[in-house]
Scaffold this motif. Structure first.
Motif, PDB file in Angstrom:
ATOM      1  N   ALA A   1       0.673  -1.085   0.035  1.00 56.93           N
ATOM      2  CA  ALA A   1      -0.093   0.013  -0.022  1.00 56.93           C
ATOM      3  C   ALA A   1       0.809   1.319   0.103  1.00 56.93           C
ATOM      4  CB  ALA A   1      -0.976  -0.048   1.287  1.00 56.93           C
ATOM      5  N   ARG A   2       2.202   1.257   0.822  1.00 59.70           N
ATOM      6  CA  ARG A   2       2.879   2.349   0.589  1.00 59.70           C
ATOM      7  C   ARG A   2       3.356   2.695  -0.549  1.00 59.70           C
ATOM      8  NH1 ARG A   2       7.204   4.210   5.198  1.00 59.70           N
ATOM      9  NH2 ARG A   2       7.974   5.843   4.164  1.00 59.70           N
ATOM     10  N   ASP A   3       4.103   1.322  -1.194  1.00 58.57           N
ATOM     11  CA  ASP A   3       4.528   1.822  -2.475  1.00 58.57           C
ATOM     12  C   ASP A   3       3.555   2.128  -3.479  1.00 58.57           C
ATOM     13  OD1 ASP A   3       6.742   0.533  -1.517  1.00 58.57           O
ATOM     14  OD2 ASP A   3       6.607  -1.471  -2.613  1.00 58.57           O
ATOM     15  N   MET A   4       2.478   1.835  -3.442  1.00 61.66           N
ATOM     16  CA  MET A   4       1.384   2.547  -4.258  1.00 61.66           C
ATOM     17  C   MET A   4       1.051   3.795  -4.074  1.00 61.66           C
ATOM     18  SD  MET A   4      -1.341  -0.857  -4.173  1.00 61.66           S
ATOM     19  CE  MET A   4      -2.727   0.231  -4.622  1.00 61.66           C
ATOM     20  N   LEU A   5       0.720   4.226  -2.990  1.00 58.17           N
ATOM     21  CA  LEU A   5       0.529   5.423  -2.506  1.00 58.17           C
ATOM     22  C   LEU A   5       1.728   6.543  -2.987  1.00 58.17           C
ATOM     23  CD1 LEU A   5      -1.005   5.115   0.730  1.00 58.17           C
ATOM     24  CD2 LEU A   5      -2.113   6.271  -1.149  1.00 58.17           C
ATOM     25  N   GLU A   6       2.997   6.148  -2.639  1.00 62.53           N
ATOM     26  CA  GLU A   6       4.403   6.608  -3.005  1.00 62.53           C
ATOM     27  C   GLU A   6       4.462   7.146  -4.409  1.00 62.53           C
ATOM     28  OE1 GLU A   6       6.800   6.453   1.084  1.00 62.53           O
ATOM     29  OE2 GLU A   6       7.571   5.329  -0.406  1.00 62.53           O
ATOM     30  N   ALA A   7       4.293   6.011  -5.296  1.00 68.11           N
ATOM     31  CA  ALA A   7       4.155   5.991  -6.638  1.00 68.11           C
ATOM     32  C   ALA A   7       3.329   7.203  -6.964  1.00 68.11           C
ATOM     33  CB  ALA A   7       3.845   4.874  -7.525  1.00 68.11           C
ATOM     34  N   ARG A   8       1.944   7.018  -6.766  1.00 63.77           N
ATOM     35  CA  ARG A   8       1.029   8.298  -7.055  1.00 63.77           C
ATOM     36  C   ARG A   8       1.568   9.674  -6.469  1.00 63.77           C
ATOM     37  NH1 ARG A   8      -4.372   8.735  -8.736  1.00 63.77           N
ATOM     38  NH2 ARG A   8      -4.129   6.398  -9.518  1.00 63.77           N
ATOM     39  N   TRP A   9       2.282   9.719  -5.306  1.00 57.84           N
ATOM     40  CA  TRP A   9       2.476  10.983  -4.699  1.00 57.84           C
ATOM     41  C   TRP A   9       3.755  11.549  -5.537  1.00 57.84           C
ATOM     42  CZ3 TRP A   9       2.167   8.748   0.872  1.00 57.84           C
ATOM     43  CH2 TRP A   9       0.903   8.651   1.362  1.00 57.84           C
ATOM     44  N   LYS A  10       4.658  10.663  -6.019  1.00 57.97           N
ATOM     45  CA  LYS A  10       5.869  11.098  -6.936  1.00 57.97           C
ATOM     46  C   LYS A  10       5.234  11.657  -7.940  1.00 57.97           C
ATOM     47  CE  LYS A  10       9.878   8.676  -6.545  1.00 57.97           C
ATOM     48  NZ  LYS A  10      10.698   7.436  -6.643  1.00 57.97           N
ATOM     49  N   GLN A  11       4.329  10.862  -8.741  1.00 59.33           N
ATOM     50  CA  GLN A  11       3.690  11.628  -9.982  1.00 59.33           C
ATOM     51  C   GLN A  11       3.321  13.185  -9.724  1.00 59.33           C
ATOM     52  OE1 GLN A  11       0.575   9.119 -11.215  1.00 59.33           O
ATOM     53  NE2 GLN A  11       1.809   7.463 -12.153  1.00 59.33           N
ATOM     54  N   THR A  12       2.362  13.254  -8.673  1.00 60.47           N
ATOM     55  CA  THR A  12       1.621  14.447  -8.606  1.00 60.47           C
ATOM     56  C   THR A  12       2.629  15.581  -7.651  1.00 60.47           C
ATOM     57  OG1 THR A  12       0.638  13.446  -6.600  1.00 60.47           O
ATOM     58  CG2 THR A  12      -0.446  13.172  -8.781  1.00 60.47           C
ATOM     59  N   GLY A  13       3.720  15.062  -7.189  1.00 62.60           N
ATOM     60  CA  GLY A  13       4.413  16.034  -6.418  1.00 62.60           C
ATOM     61  C   GLY A  13       4.001  16.073  -5.006  1.00 62.60           C
ATOM     62  N   THR A  14       3.450  15.236  -4.426  1.00 63.10           N
ATOM     63  CA  THR A  14       2.825  15.333  -3.154  1.00 63.10           C
ATOM     64  C   THR A  14       3.658  14.900  -1.993  1.00 63.10           C
ATOM     65  OG1 THR A  14       0.658  14.741  -4.230  1.00 63.10           O
ATOM     66  CG2 THR A  14       0.719  14.520  -1.879  1.00 63.10           C
ATOM     67  N   GLU A  15       3.539  15.803  -0.920  1.00 65.51           N
ATOM     68  CA  GLU A  15       4.325  15.363  -0.070  1.00 65.51           C
ATOM     69  C   GLU A  15       4.222  14.265   0.859  1.00 65.51           C
ATOM     70  OE1 GLU A  15       5.441  17.919   4.106  1.00 65.51           O
ATOM     71  OE2 GLU A  15       3.405  18.023   3.352  1.00 65.51           O
ATOM     72  N   VAL A  16       4.953  13.413   1.275  1.00 62.90           N
ATOM     73  CA  VAL A  16       4.894  12.283   2.048  1.00 62.90           C
ATOM     74  C   VAL A  16       4.794  12.967   3.718  1.00 62.90           C
ATOM     75  CG1 VAL A  16       5.572   9.991   2.970  1.00 62.90           C
ATOM     76  CG2 VAL A  16       5.810  10.547   0.477  1.00 62.90           C
ATOM     77  N   ASN A  17       3.643  12.535   4.497  1.00 57.87           N
ATOM     78  CA  ASN A  17       3.708  12.928   5.626  1.00 57.87           C
ATOM     79  C   ASN A  17       2.997  11.820   6.553  1.00 57.87           C
ATOM     80  OD1 ASN A  17       0.990  13.470   5.447  1.00 57.87           O
ATOM     81  ND2 ASN A  17       1.356  15.627   5.138  1.00 57.87           N
ATOM     82  N   GLU A  18       2.979  12.137   7.903  1.00 60.00           N
ATOM     83  CA  GLU A  18       2.293  11.303   8.603  1.00 60.00           C
ATOM     84  C   GLU A  18       0.810  10.846   8.205  1.00 60.00           C
ATOM     85  OE1 GLU A  18       1.897  10.242  13.526  1.00 60.00           O
ATOM     86  OE2 GLU A  18       3.293  12.145  13.000  1.00 60.00           O
ATOM     87  N   ALA A  19       0.087  12.030   8.151  1.00 56.41           N
ATOM     88  CA  ALA A  19      -1.382  11.866   8.027  1.00 56.41           C
ATOM     89  C   ALA A  19      -1.312  10.833   6.673  1.00 56.41           C
ATOM     90  CB  ALA A  19      -1.784  13.272   7.736  1.00 56.41           C
ATOM     91  N   ARG A  20      -0.590  11.317   5.503  1.00 57.46           N
ATOM     92  CA  ARG A  20      -0.842  10.508   4.453  1.00 57.46           C
ATOM     93  C   ARG A  20      -0.521   9.116   4.408  1.00 57.46           C
ATOM     94  NH1 ARG A  20       0.093  15.439   1.434  1.00 57.46           N
ATOM     95  NH2 ARG A  20      -1.636  16.331   0.511  1.00 57.46           N
ATOM     96  N   LEU A  21       0.405   8.779   5.648  1.00 56.40           N
ATOM     97  CA  LEU A  21       0.698   7.537   5.498  1.00 56.40           C
ATOM     98  C   LEU A  21      -0.239   6.528   6.403  1.00 56.40           C
ATOM     99  CD1 LEU A  21       4.802   7.663   5.944  1.00 56.40           C
ATOM    100  CD2 LEU A  21       3.407   6.339   4.091  1.00 56.40           C
ATOM    101  N   ARG A  22      -1.015   7.279   7.355  1.00 57.56           N
ATOM    102  CA  ARG A  22      -2.179   6.764   7.748  1.00 57.56           C
ATOM    103  C   ARG A  22      -3.008   5.725   6.665  1.00 57.56           C
ATOM    104  NH1 ARG A  22      -4.950   8.392  12.409  1.00 57.56           N
ATOM    105  NH2 ARG A  22      -7.058   7.714  11.572  1.00 57.56           N
ATOM    106  N   MET A  23      -3.132   6.306   5.483  1.00 56.13           N
ATOM    107  CA  MET A  23      -3.878   5.402   4.895  1.00 56.13           C
ATOM    108  C   MET A  23      -3.086   3.945   4.056  1.00 56.13           C
ATOM    109  SD  MET A  23      -5.623   8.045   2.076  1.00 56.13           S
ATOM    110  CE  MET A  23      -4.077   9.205   1.456  1.00 56.13           C
ATOM    111  N   ALA A  24      -1.817   3.868   4.521  1.00 58.92           N
ATOM    112  CA  ALA A  24      -1.097   2.579   4.112  1.00 58.92           C
ATOM    113  C   ALA A  24      -1.244   1.776   5.272  1.00 58.92           C
ATOM    114  CB  ALA A  24       0.209   3.035   3.782  1.00 58.92           C
ATOM    115  N   ARG A  25      -1.805   2.332   6.388  1.00 58.35           N
ATOM    116  CA  ARG A  25      -1.952   1.236   7.489  1.00 58.35           C
ATOM    117  C   ARG A  25      -3.143   0.254   7.226  1.00 58.35           C
ATOM    118  NH1 ARG A  25      -3.661   4.025  12.579  1.00 58.35           N
ATOM    119  NH2 ARG A  25      -5.104   4.734  11.086  1.00 58.35           N
TER     120      ARG A  25
END
Lengths: 256, 256
Positions: free
Chosen positions: B101-125
């Protein structure tokens, strides 16, 4: 909000047609708006099928737990309309023809030249000890027994019944809300919002992504019955969102 | 339909915004249609607030009782998104960051230039032992653990998740339906319809008044997984309705 002023409610939507997808429910939203306007905290909704056991179980579980229960559906004239039967069973009372309900129905049927028959008279069966909830749209009444309010499933009739019973309900302390719009994603404001939520436990903070606007948008909704505290918390949230806009280099949304 | 072929489901809608009326739910109807298409019998729906106890209680009550449970809402990045926490609690498992889940989210965030932070990483739990439910709209996955399918509350994302998980579900015997339109009121057909329902217990007959057409209209809906029996019962209902039209001296509705 103290325990004394908290007034709660549950809703039971009764009907196979909702569970099959054939009819799309709009009564949940109407009851939710109605409760919010009166300061009643709608806490749970259940959708159950036209089965005696399912209805009885939901009614008995929820009427113990909440100040009010509202039901919609299943009070028409056909064999699958068994809500009155189920409510009578849940309360352990008889279900006789109610003279007042019968008079109301017969008066309407006389106007419209409608035949009185056994199916139609089903709608005059009201659990013993219940009060009628009249409505101006159809002549068929709903009823209140204990804290349970039984209404029609047809949306326009259900709303007329809500209007009729509003004066009989006690409202809680009204909850006010403030919406703050952010031009950044939920993930950006999530951390600082959680910190503010911890600082203001009496102000409930929710975050709702807005999709389909062609740009990133999040609405932060603050709710509290304490207006001064709500205003203070909203000021903090606005400052947090302004800082997030500045950091991201985006303009704030047009209006709040 | 034998017990073996009956596949049942419950849905849990999670979110204060539905109970306050701020957001009007459309996911119940989407899941209802989805289940009907697959021959799954959606039997119960509950709407609960963003409270740990309320979610855990509903999940544990319903997952014992039905073949499948579907949930919508509460899997975003903010503090009020506690569905994953509640599901992990209900199943008594841990809620670690899931690498996939983290890989999927980070790949999308990289595309969109979105910052990785603790709140967003909640979605990988994701609860331990769960499988991801991917979706093409947002990168944030839902998940399946046991018979519980956890999906987003945003309707377009929830529908994408339903599509993704459809091939993993077993359907029941499909229920077919026939609708017969009547130009008389429910009260007129109620008696004979009840008699036909008794004659055909395996064909479920429902009656729905149609309001706002400027004339009296009732739709009778027959449902069964036995097509031959359904056709036979529908013929009887059509004959009954034709007799009612003749007796009332009204023309049948244009089409069925």
């Amino acid at each position: 909000m103290t325990q004394e002023t908290r007034v709660t409610a549950a809703m039971i939507v009764i009907g196979d047609e909702i569970l099959s997808g054939r009819t799309k429910d709009v009564n949940i939203g109407a009851v939710a708006d109605f409760c919010t306007d009166l300061g009643i905290d709608l806490t749970e909704v259940r959708v159950v099928s036209d089965e005696m056991d399912a209805i009885v179980e939901a009614v008995n579980a929820l009427r113990q737990r909440y100040t009010y229960v509202f039901t919609s559906g299943g009070i028409g004239p056909t064999h699958d309309d068994i809500t009155a039967d189920a409510i009578a069973t849940a309360f352990g009372v008889a279900l006789p023809i109610n003279a007042q309900a019968r008079d109301m129905l017969e008066a309407r049927w006389k106007q419209t030249g409608t035949e009185v028959n056994e199916a139609r008279l089903r709608m005059a069966r009201i659990p013993e000890g219940a009060d009628l909830i009249v409505n101006s749209v159809s002549a068929a009444p709903g009823f209140r027994i204990g804290n349970v309010h039984v209404m029609a499933g047809v949306p326009v009739i259900m709303r007329a019944m809500l209007e009729a019973l509003a004066p009989t309900l006690k409202g809680g302390k009204k909850v006010k809300s403030v919406t703050v719009k952010a031009a950044v994603g939920e993930g950006t404001v999530g951390g600082p919002l959680a910190a503010l939520q911890e600082q203001y436990p009496a102000v409930k903070m929710g975050s709702y992504p807005q999709m389909g606007h062609g740009k990133v948008m999040t609405e932060l909704v603050l709710r509290s019955s304490d207006e001064a505290l709500l205003a203070e918390a909203a000021e903090k949230v606005r400052a947090m969102v302004a800082a997030a806009h500045e950091k991201a280099g985006v303009a704030p949304p047009d209006s709040e």
